[in-house]
Design a protein around this motif. Sequence first.
Motif, PDB file in Angstrom:
ATOM      1  N   SER A   1       0.848  -1.198   0.000  1.00  0.00           N
ATOM      2  CA  SER A   1       0.000   0.000   0.000  1.00  0.00           C
ATOM      3  C   SER A   1       0.881   1.244   0.000  1.00  0.00           C
ATOM      4  O   SER A   1       1.984   1.248   0.542  1.00  0.00           O
ATOM      5  CB  SER A   1      -0.944   0.008   1.205  1.00  0.00           C
ATOM      6  N   ILE A   2       0.359   2.262  -0.660  1.00  0.00           N
ATOM      7  CA  ILE A   2       1.063   3.547  -0.747  1.00  0.00           C
ATOM      8  C   ILE A   2       0.153   4.595  -0.133  1.00  0.00           C
ATOM      9  O   ILE A   2      -1.008   4.726  -0.519  1.00  0.00           O
ATOM     10  CB  ILE A   2       1.402   3.900  -2.204  1.00  0.00           C
ATOM     11  N   ARG A   3       0.681   5.328   0.828  1.00  0.00           N
ATOM     12  CA  ARG A   3      -0.094   6.357   1.516  1.00  0.00           C
ATOM     13  C   ARG A   3       0.524   7.725   1.238  1.00  0.00           C
ATOM     14  O   ARG A   3       1.725   7.912   1.412  1.00  0.00           O
ATOM     15  CB  ARG A   3      -0.102   6.106   3.026  1.00  0.00           C
ATOM     16  N   LEU A   4      -0.322   8.643   0.826  1.00  0.00           N
ATOM     17  CA  LEU A   4       0.116  10.007   0.561  1.00  0.00           C
ATOM     18  C   LEU A   4      -0.430  10.907   1.656  1.00  0.00           C
ATOM     19  O   LEU A   4      -1.633  10.935   1.891  1.00  0.00           O
ATOM     20  CB  LEU A   4      -0.403  10.483  -0.799  1.00  0.00           C
ATOM     21  N   GLN A   5       0.435  11.624   2.335  1.00  0.00           N
ATOM     22  CA  GLN A   5      -0.002  12.548   3.366  1.00  0.00           C
ATOM     23  C   GLN A   5       0.022  13.956   2.779  1.00  0.00           C
ATOM     24  O   GLN A   5       1.067  14.464   2.370  1.00  0.00           O
ATOM     25  CB  GLN A   5       0.909  12.488   4.587  1.00  0.00           C
ATOM     26  N   LEU A   6      -1.155  14.581   2.732  1.00  0.00           N
ATOM     27  CA  LEU A   6      -1.317  15.906   2.142  1.00  0.00           C
ATOM     28  C   LEU A   6      -1.723  16.914   3.200  1.00  0.00           C
ATOM     29  O   LEU A   6      -2.341  16.555   4.202  1.00  0.00           O
ATOM     30  CB  LEU A   6      -2.396  15.861   1.056  1.00  0.00           C
ATOM     31  N   SER A   7      -1.398  18.166   2.970  1.00  0.00           N
ATOM     32  CA  SER A   7      -1.854  19.222   3.869  1.00  0.00           C
ATOM     33  C   SER A   7      -2.344  20.400   3.027  1.00  0.00           C
ATOM     34  O   SER A   7      -1.964  20.560   1.866  1.00  0.00           O
ATOM     35  CB  SER A   7      -0.735  19.664   4.810  1.00  0.00           C
ATOM     36  N   ASN A   8      -3.177  21.215   3.625  1.00  0.00           N
ATOM     37  CA  ASN A   8      -3.759  22.371   2.961  1.00  0.00           C
ATOM     38  C   ASN A   8      -3.477  23.595   3.829  1.00  0.00           C
ATOM     39  O   ASN A   8      -3.802  23.611   5.010  1.00  0.00           O
ATOM     40  CB  ASN A   8      -5.268  22.157   2.780  1.00  0.00           C
ATOM     41  N   THR A   9      -2.846  24.622   3.255  1.00  0.00           N
ATOM     42  CA  THR A   9      -2.419  25.792   4.016  1.00  0.00           C
ATOM     43  C   THR A   9      -2.834  27.061   3.286  1.00  0.00           C
ATOM     44  O   THR A   9      -2.704  27.145   2.063  1.00  0.00           O
ATOM     45  CB  THR A   9      -0.882  25.795   4.189  1.00  0.00           C
ATOM     46  N   PHE A  10      -3.299  28.040   4.040  1.00  0.00           N
ATOM     47  CA  PHE A  10      -3.649  29.339   3.468  1.00  0.00           C
ATOM     48  C   PHE A  10      -2.444  30.268   3.593  1.00  0.00           C
ATOM     49  O   PHE A  10      -1.885  30.439   4.673  1.00  0.00           O
ATOM     50  CB  PHE A  10      -4.852  29.959   4.193  1.00  0.00           C
ATOM     51  N   TYR A  11      -2.039  30.855   2.468  1.00  0.00           N
ATOM     52  CA  TYR A  11      -0.925  31.803   2.455  1.00  0.00           C
ATOM     53  C   TYR A  11      -1.475  33.193   2.161  1.00  0.00           C
ATOM     54  O   TYR A  11      -2.092  33.424   1.126  1.00  0.00           O
ATOM     55  CB  TYR A  11       0.119  31.416   1.397  1.00  0.00           C
ATOM     56  N   GLU A  12      -1.234  34.100   3.085  1.00  0.00           N
ATOM     57  CA  GLU A  12      -1.754  35.453   2.938  1.00  0.00           C
ATOM     58  C   GLU A  12      -1.080  36.198   1.790  1.00  0.00           C
ATOM     59  O   GLU A  12      -1.708  37.059   1.162  1.00  0.00           O
ATOM     60  CB  GLU A  12      -1.577  36.228   4.243  1.00  0.00           C
ATOM     61  N   ALA A  13       0.157  35.900   1.495  1.00  0.00           N
ATOM     62  CA  ALA A  13       0.867  36.596   0.419  1.00  0.00           C
ATOM     63  C   ALA A  13       0.183  36.378  -0.931  1.00  0.00           C
ATOM     64  O   ALA A  13       0.096  37.291  -1.744  1.00  0.00           O
ATOM     65  CB  ALA A  13       2.310  36.134   0.352  1.00  0.00           C
ATOM     66  N   SER A  14      -0.298  35.177  -1.168  1.00  0.00           N
ATOM     67  CA  SER A  14      -0.986  34.891  -2.426  1.00  0.00           C
ATOM     68  C   SER A  14      -2.504  34.927  -2.276  1.00  0.00           C
ATOM     69  O   SER A  14      -3.228  34.800  -3.258  1.00  0.00           O
ATOM     70  CB  SER A  14      -0.565  33.530  -2.966  1.00  0.00           C
ATOM     71  N   SER A  15      -2.983  35.047  -1.054  1.00  0.00           N
ATOM     72  CA  SER A  15      -4.427  35.085  -0.744  1.00  0.00           C
ATOM     73  C   SER A  15      -5.163  33.865  -1.272  1.00  0.00           C
ATOM     74  O   SER A  15      -6.264  33.966  -1.802  1.00  0.00           O
ATOM     75  CB  SER A  15      -5.068  36.357  -1.312  1.00  0.00           C
ATOM     76  N   GLN A  16      -4.545  32.707  -1.153  1.00  0.00           N
ATOM     77  CA  GLN A  16      -5.221  31.485  -1.565  1.00  0.00           C
ATOM     78  C   GLN A  16      -4.683  30.278  -0.810  1.00  0.00           C
ATOM     79  O   GLN A  16      -3.641  30.333  -0.192  1.00  0.00           O
ATOM     80  CB  GLN A  16      -5.116  31.277  -3.078  1.00  0.00           C
ATOM     81  N   TRP A  17      -5.445  29.206  -0.897  1.00  0.00           N
ATOM     82  CA  TRP A  17      -5.063  27.949  -0.256  1.00  0.00           C
ATOM     83  C   TRP A  17      -4.149  27.178  -1.186  1.00  0.00           C
ATOM     84  O   TRP A  17      -4.363  27.135  -2.391  1.00  0.00           O
ATOM     85  CB  TRP A  17      -6.318  27.118   0.047  1.00  0.00           C
TER      86      TRP A  17
END
Length: 179
Positions: A13-29
């Motif tokens: 099995s292959i597991r991918l660990q992802l994260s989601n971060t908001f960056y104010e400099a680009s104003s997007q996730w």
Amino acid sequence: MRFGDVDDLRGLSIRLQLSNTFYEASSQWWFSLDSVSVVYNSSQEAVFNASEVYAPSSLSYHCSHVSSLERHSALLRPGSDNARRWTLTFTDFQIQAFNVTSGRFSPVSDCTTFLTPAILMGLVTSLILLLVLAYALHLLVHLNRIENDRERKAHGDFLQNPEQMERCCSENIADKNVP
């Protein structure tokens, strides 16, 4: 992802660990792939850290090779001792972590390294053209200088030594004395 009997590999099995971060400099996730874990037979685990796999959350990420091999830019780095015994390569890798609609990938954010072969060849070609242009300008300036020297010499007689001056002066005096 789980793989069944593929060339007698059971329980891979292959597991991918992802994260989601908001960056104010680009104003997007932005989402990023933090690590990839390969688990074999539920006992052996190899963890690879992913450092440069990221894209805006509204896009998908695509790369021709996401690999632990240096020849493919090594976007995956071994994060455990067990991972040093493995090499992991995904070809034509595309992932979208969030905002998936209609089961299709969003527009792509491609992985590009700074010095791809095409960019390197463009830089080398530009350098060669710049050198040719500089040489041509040098020749043009040199030719203008030679042409100016020729014009200056054509307009005036330059006397090189004292004998020429005496001969010139005696000829002028003789011409004046002739009745």
